[in-house]
Enzyme design. Structure first.
Site, PDB file in Angstrom:
ATOM      1  CB  SER A  28      -0.936   0.003   1.215  1.00 59.47           C
ATOM      2  OG  SER A  28      -0.203  -0.174   2.411  1.00 59.47           O
ATOM      3  CG  ASN A 115      -4.207  -4.762  12.805  1.00 61.39           C
ATOM      4  OD1 ASN A 115      -3.657  -4.664  11.711  1.00 61.39           O
ATOM      5  ND2 ASN A 115      -4.566  -5.927  13.328  1.00 61.39           N
ATOM      6  CB  THR A 160     -41.641  25.214  -8.982  1.00 59.08           C
ATOM      7  OG1 THR A 160     -42.725  25.642  -9.798  1.00 59.08           O
ATOM      8  CG2 THR A 160     -41.630  26.017  -7.682  1.00 59.08           C
ATOM      9  CG  HIS A 161     -42.267  21.903 -11.967  1.00 61.11           C
ATOM     10  ND1 HIS A 161     -42.493  20.571 -11.732  1.00 61.11           N
ATOM     11  CD2 HIS A 161     -43.059  22.575 -11.093  1.00 61.11           C
ATOM     12  CE1 HIS A 161     -43.393  20.440 -10.782  1.00 61.11           C
ATOM     13  NE2 HIS A 161     -43.748  21.644 -10.370  1.00 61.11           N
ATOM     14  CB  SER A 282     -14.481  27.374 -27.822  1.00 60.14           C
ATOM     15  OG  SER A 282     -14.352  26.660 -29.042  1.00 60.14           O
ATOM     16  CE  LYS A 288     -19.769  27.804 -26.347  1.00 61.12           C
ATOM     17  NZ  LYS A 288     -19.623  26.459 -26.889  1.00 61.12           N
ATOM     18  CD  GLU A 295     -19.453  23.006 -18.789  1.00 55.85           C
ATOM     19  OE1 GLU A 295     -19.819  22.206 -19.653  1.00 55.85           O
ATOM     20  OE2 GLU A 295     -18.668  23.941 -19.024  1.00 55.85           O
ATOM     21  CE1 TYR A 322      -6.402  -3.389   8.716  1.00 55.02           C
ATOM     22  CE2 TYR A 322      -5.501  -5.585   8.376  1.00 55.02           C
ATOM     23  CZ  TYR A 322      -5.632  -4.275   7.973  1.00 55.02           C
ATOM     24  OH  TYR A 322      -4.997  -3.836   6.850  1.00 55.02           O
ATOM     25  CE  LYS A 330      -4.413   3.092   4.941  1.00 60.33           C
ATOM     26  NZ  LYS A 330      -5.132   1.790   4.711  1.00 60.33           N
TER      27      LYS A 330
HETATM   28  N1  ARG Z   1      -1.215  -1.304   5.257  1.00 59.98           N
HETATM   29  C1  ARG Z   1      -2.197  -1.805   6.181  1.00 59.98           C
HETATM   30  C2  ARG Z   1      -3.538  -1.103   5.994  1.00 59.98           C
HETATM   31  O1  ARG Z   1      -3.556  -0.077   5.422  1.00 59.98           O
HETATM   32  C3  ARG Z   1      -1.719  -1.609   7.595  1.00 59.98           C
HETATM   33  C4  ARG Z   1      -2.273  -2.588   8.539  1.00 59.98           C
HETATM   34  C5  ARG Z   1      -1.756  -3.942   8.256  1.00 59.98           C
HETATM   35  N2  ARG Z   1      -2.190  -4.882   9.263  1.00 59.98           N
HETATM   36  C6  ARG Z   1      -2.079  -6.198   9.075  1.00 59.98           C
HETATM   37  N3  ARG Z   1      -2.540  -6.924  10.021  1.00 59.98           N
HETATM   38  N4  ARG Z   1      -1.574  -6.713   7.987  1.00 59.98           N
HETATM   39  O2  ARG Z   1      -4.568  -1.570   6.392  1.00 59.98           O
END
Ligand code: ARG
Length: 463
Positions: A28, A115, A160-161, A282, A288, A295, A322, A330
């Protein structure tokens, strides 16, 4: 990158390193490096707490805390080499700390797990975004207030509408958005209060046998208190979902204003002129002036709402505590936050710069029989007619004007009396749009006095 040796962080029981595909799906670091500052803040607080409770020595804690600052400046200055073999930001930082301070670095992970670490980092990051969104919303509300105040009594058609309904004031229309963005502000503040609890110290899922001080780390990181249940602490992503929920609603509000700006700035409406700074040309059509920013804001609800659905779907049905699914929490939040902040800033710029066309608004306000309701109300008041009958009589008058190709005030008294004999000349007083808006004095109505008192209330609220 294929590594034949086992992972240096967790590879004790592994004879071989991961397959390249395994590493690609698992790592990650490509995105969670955005959590570097939060990760290091969390680790520094944890190290201080480990020393304060006597779990590690002051000397080790000092070495870690100093080393972590060095890692932070390496990252901020772009001198840090992120390694996918080290999976994520947590292990990249820890590995580099080990290069810098040696053995002491190995004690940092005492009484902690990735975690609770990632849950803490991500909360800190989302909290920063809430603060940034709050500031962006406040600036936008102020820009709407400036527009509302300048045109508190400028008449325009209310729709309205998307059909002309009754005249309203420009100020009233702008203040409708102040109410919407004001509720968004409220949601940001509510969410911040609820999310401000610290997961750190929940460890992997069950807490720890070390005598840690969770109050201390919570305080150091600006949280109000530690999360009360370790299983929940590591597996809760409500704070991110609340952020995406409020971001979705806010983006929806932005998209409605954006849509109105697109319509209003068209040659057919000419209600507003957007500034050069917030228009584009444009490449083929020289005449334009395109409302591209509006938009794009209108379109950004798509990705923000998509992020909300995506994370809800990731979290749905996950057993405690977890699961690696949660690493997918993320990227979409990062994207939603970036785009919401950009949309807020662009909308603020457009609203600040735009010029409402008072004449075009007034001209449009008088078209489309916008004072028909005022006429019906007059029949009720002056002739004591039941509203249903007044509605019917007014409908006949509108049909007559339509046949003649004129607006209601252009009918003669004789023409009106041909429809209903009791109609008197003072009916013309209510057919003008200025009188129409001035008469709507009910609380929250469009009368300029009402609008001005709402503007005053909001200014007071923001000061
Ligand atoms: N990169 C992991 C995440 O974003 C961190 C936690 C990893 N924990 C594990 N038990 N492998 O969730």
């Amino acid at each position: 990158m294929t590594d034949t040796t086992s992972n240096q962080m967790w590879g004790g029981r592994f004879a071989a390193g991961p397959d390249a595909i395994m590493e690609a799906i698992n790592a990650s670091i490509g995105f969670d490096k955005r959590l570097a500052a939060q990760d290091i803040a969390g680790s520094r607080a944890h190290a201080a707490m480990l020393a304060a409770t006597g779990i590690i020595s002051d000397r080790d804690a000092e070495a870690m805390r100093e080393g972590l600052l060095t890692v932070l400046s390496e990252i901020e200055e772009g001198r840090f080499t992120f390694s996918p073999a080290l999976e994520d930001i947590h292990m990249n930082v820890e590995a580099r700390l080990k290069d810098l301070v040696g053995e002491a670095a190995g004690r940092l992970h005492t009484a902690r797990s990735r975690n609770d670490q990632v849950a803490t980092d991500f909360r800190l990051w989302v909290r920063d975004q809430l603060d940034a969104v709050e500031a962006g919303l406040e600036t936008l509300v102020r820009a709407c207030l400036v527009q509302a105040e300048a045109g508190a009594d400028w008449v325009m058609p209310g729709f309205t509408h998307l059909q002309v309904a009754q005249p309203v004031t420009w100020g009233h229309h702008m203040m409708a958005y102040v109410e919407m963005f004001g509720r968004d502000l409220g949601r940001v503040r509510d969410a911040r209060v609820r999310m401000n609890e610290c997961p750190l110290g929940a460890a992997a899922l069950a807490g720890t046998s070390f005598p840690i001080d969770r109050e201390m780390t919570a305080r150091e990181l600006g949280f109000d208190r530690p999360c009360a249940n370790s299983l929940d602490a590591v597996s809760d992503r409500d704070f991110a979902l609340e952020f995406l929920g409020l971001a979705s609603i806010c983006a929806m509000h932005l998209s409605r204003l954006a849509e109105e700006l697109v319509i209003w700035s068209s040659a057919q409406f000419r209600f507003v002129a957007l500034s050069d700074r917030f228009s584009t040309g444009s490449s083929i059509m020289p005449q334009k002036r395109n409302p591209d920013a509006a938009e794009l804001i209108r379109a950004k609800i798509g990705r923000i709402f998509g992020a909300n659905v995506a994370l809800m779907t990731v979290m749905k049905g996950l057993p405690l505590a977890y699961s690696k699914d949660m690493q997918e929490d993320k990227e979409q939040v990062f994207d939603a936050a970036d785009n919401l902040l950009l949309a807020l800033a662009a909308m603020e710029g457009m609203v600040r710069d735009m010029e409402a066309n008072r004449e075009a608004l007034a001209a449009a306000a008088g078209h489309g029989f916008s004072t028909a309701t005022d006429l019906a109300d007059w029949l009720v008041r002056a002739l004591d007619m039941p509203f249903r009958e007044a509605h019917h009589v007014t409908g006949s008058l509108v049909a007559l004007a339509e046949r003649k190709g004129c607006d209601l005030p252009d009918l003669t008294l004789a023409e009106m009396q041909a429809v209903h004999a009791d109609i008197r000349a003072d009916v013309f007083d209510v057919l003008g749009v200025e009188n129409s808006v001035a008469s709507r004095r009910s609380y929250g109505g469009t009368a300029p006095d009402q609008v001005r008192s709402q503007i005053a209330r909001w200014k007071e609220k923001l000061s």
